[in-house]
Write a protein that holds these residues in place. Sequence first.
Motif, PDB file in Angstrom:
ATOM      1  N   UNK A   5       0.980  -1.123   0.002  1.00  0.00           N
ATOM      2  CA  UNK A   5      -0.169  -0.048  -0.046  1.00  0.00           C
ATOM      3  C   UNK A   5       0.822   1.299   0.120  1.00  0.00           C
ATOM      4  N   UNK A   6       0.563   2.276  -0.697  1.00  0.00           N
ATOM      5  CA  UNK A   6       1.474   3.270  -0.928  1.00  0.00           C
ATOM      6  C   UNK A   6       0.469   4.756  -0.233  1.00  0.00           C
ATOM      7  N   UNK A   7       1.137   5.665  -0.254  1.00  0.00           N
ATOM      8  CA  UNK A   7       0.346   7.097   0.319  1.00  0.00           C
ATOM      9  C   UNK A   7      -0.589   7.468  -0.096  1.00  0.00           C
ATOM     10  N   UNK A   8      -1.344   7.033  -1.289  1.00  0.00           N
ATOM     11  CA  UNK A   8      -2.617   7.513  -1.727  1.00  0.00           C
ATOM     12  C   UNK A   8      -3.465   6.848  -0.666  1.00  0.00           C
ATOM     13  N   UNK A   9      -3.198   5.837  -0.024  1.00  0.00           N
ATOM     14  CA  UNK A   9      -4.385   5.341   0.987  1.00  0.00           C
ATOM     15  C   UNK A   9      -4.592   6.098   1.923  1.00  0.00           C
ATOM     16  N   UNK A  10      -3.479   6.801   2.609  1.00  0.00           N
ATOM     17  CA  UNK A  10      -3.335   7.767   3.908  1.00  0.00           C
ATOM     18  C   UNK A  10      -4.689   9.008   3.696  1.00  0.00           C
ATOM     19  N   UNK A  11      -5.574   8.935   4.639  1.00  0.00           N
ATOM     20  CA  UNK A  11      -6.430   9.687   4.510  1.00  0.00           C
ATOM     21  C   UNK A  11      -7.824   9.205   3.888  1.00  0.00           C
ATOM     22  N   UNK A  12      -7.620   8.229   3.055  1.00  0.00           N
ATOM     23  CA  UNK A  12      -8.825   7.587   2.382  1.00  0.00           C
ATOM     24  C   UNK A  12      -9.294   6.495   3.330  1.00  0.00           C
ATOM     25  N   UNK A  13      -8.300   5.498   3.199  1.00  0.00           N
ATOM     26  CA  UNK A  13      -8.554   4.099   3.935  1.00  0.00           C
ATOM     27  C   UNK A  13      -9.980   3.606   3.400  1.00  0.00           C
ATOM     28  N   UNK A  14      -9.847   3.267   2.099  1.00  0.00           N
ATOM     29  CA  UNK A  14     -10.921   2.208   1.385  1.00  0.00           C
ATOM     30  C   UNK A  14     -10.475   1.012   1.932  1.00  0.00           C
ATOM     31  N   UNK A  15     -11.662   0.138   2.238  1.00  0.00           N
ATOM     32  CA  UNK A  15     -11.264  -1.143   2.484  1.00  0.00           C
ATOM     33  C   UNK A  15     -11.716  -2.260   1.544  1.00  0.00           C
ATOM     34  N   UNK A  16     -12.106  -1.950   0.567  1.00  0.00           N
ATOM     35  CA  UNK A  16     -12.601  -2.801  -0.342  1.00  0.00           C
ATOM     36  C   UNK A  16     -11.753  -3.910  -0.743  1.00  0.00           C
ATOM     37  N   UNK A  17     -10.234  -3.574  -0.604  1.00  0.00           N
ATOM     38  CA  UNK A  17      -9.186  -4.549  -0.874  1.00  0.00           C
ATOM     39  C   UNK A  17      -9.355  -5.728   0.362  1.00  0.00           C
ATOM     40  N   UNK A  18      -9.592  -5.629   1.424  1.00  0.00           N
ATOM     41  CA  UNK A  18      -9.348  -6.435   2.651  1.00  0.00           C
ATOM     42  C   UNK A  18     -10.635  -7.639   2.535  1.00  0.00           C
ATOM     43  N   UNK A  19     -11.684  -7.056   1.731  1.00  0.00           N
ATOM     44  CA  UNK A  19     -12.769  -8.253   1.705  1.00  0.00           C
ATOM     45  C   UNK A  19     -12.366  -9.163   0.670  1.00  0.00           C
ATOM     46  N   UNK A  50      -8.967  -1.366  -5.152  1.00  0.00           N
ATOM     47  CA  UNK A  50      -8.744  -0.259  -4.553  1.00  0.00           C
ATOM     48  C   UNK A  50      -9.215   1.220  -5.397  1.00  0.00           C
ATOM     49  N   UNK A  51     -10.170   1.743  -4.845  1.00  0.00           N
ATOM     50  CA  UNK A  51     -10.674   3.059  -5.639  1.00  0.00           C
ATOM     51  C   UNK A  51      -9.542   3.966  -5.765  1.00  0.00           C
ATOM     52  N   UNK A  52      -8.672   4.050  -4.598  1.00  0.00           N
ATOM     53  CA  UNK A  52      -7.433   5.123  -4.756  1.00  0.00           C
ATOM     54  C   UNK A  52      -6.260   4.822  -5.433  1.00  0.00           C
ATOM     55  N   UNK A  53      -6.425   3.723  -6.054  1.00  0.00           N
ATOM     56  CA  UNK A  53      -5.094   2.963  -6.673  1.00  0.00           C
ATOM     57  C   UNK A  53      -3.877   3.267  -6.048  1.00  0.00           C
ATOM     58  N   UNK A  54      -3.962   2.810  -4.621  1.00  0.00           N
ATOM     59  CA  UNK A  54      -3.011   2.887  -3.692  1.00  0.00           C
ATOM     60  C   UNK A  54      -2.155   1.583  -3.650  1.00  0.00           C
ATOM     61  N   UNK A  55      -2.568   0.770  -4.141  1.00  0.00           N
ATOM     62  CA  UNK A  55      -1.945  -0.689  -3.999  1.00  0.00           C
ATOM     63  C   UNK A  55      -1.088  -0.870  -5.414  1.00  0.00           C
ATOM     64  N   UNK A  56       0.129  -1.110  -4.979  1.00  0.00           N
ATOM     65  CA  UNK A  56       1.078  -1.351  -6.378  1.00  0.00           C
ATOM     66  C   UNK A  56       2.051  -2.490  -5.997  1.00  0.00           C
TER      67      UNK A  56
END
Length: 112
Positions: A5-19, A50-56
């Motif tokens: 997870x990269x910095x675009x997750x910070x402040x968003x914390x969408x959790x679609x990925x964990x499911x 990930x809606x924020x494209x934070x996972x790379x």
Amino acid sequence: MTYVVTDNCIGCKYTDCVEVCPVDCFYEGENALVIHPDECIDCGVCEPECPADAIRPDTEPDMEKWVAFNLKYSELWPVIYTKKDPLPDAEKRDGETGKLDTIFSEAPGEGG
């Protein structure tokens, strides 16, 4: 290869990925998520969720710092395996730069 997870997750914390994660390798901080690099099985199912494209993938350039970041916080924060609502300002913060230096919190989340 592993995913991080990269910095675009910070402040968003969408959790679609964990499911969709088959091995529960996501960990929750107060305002971000991380992936434990040693637990990730490189399946890649989380990345498109990930809606924020934070996972790379760690094979992209300059990912070493994010692998270390994910490892550090995955050992401090609780595991998360249930989808939760994103943070209230998620849409506004999505794509914002410099969040690691300005709003990142080392505090753990609730997990679960």
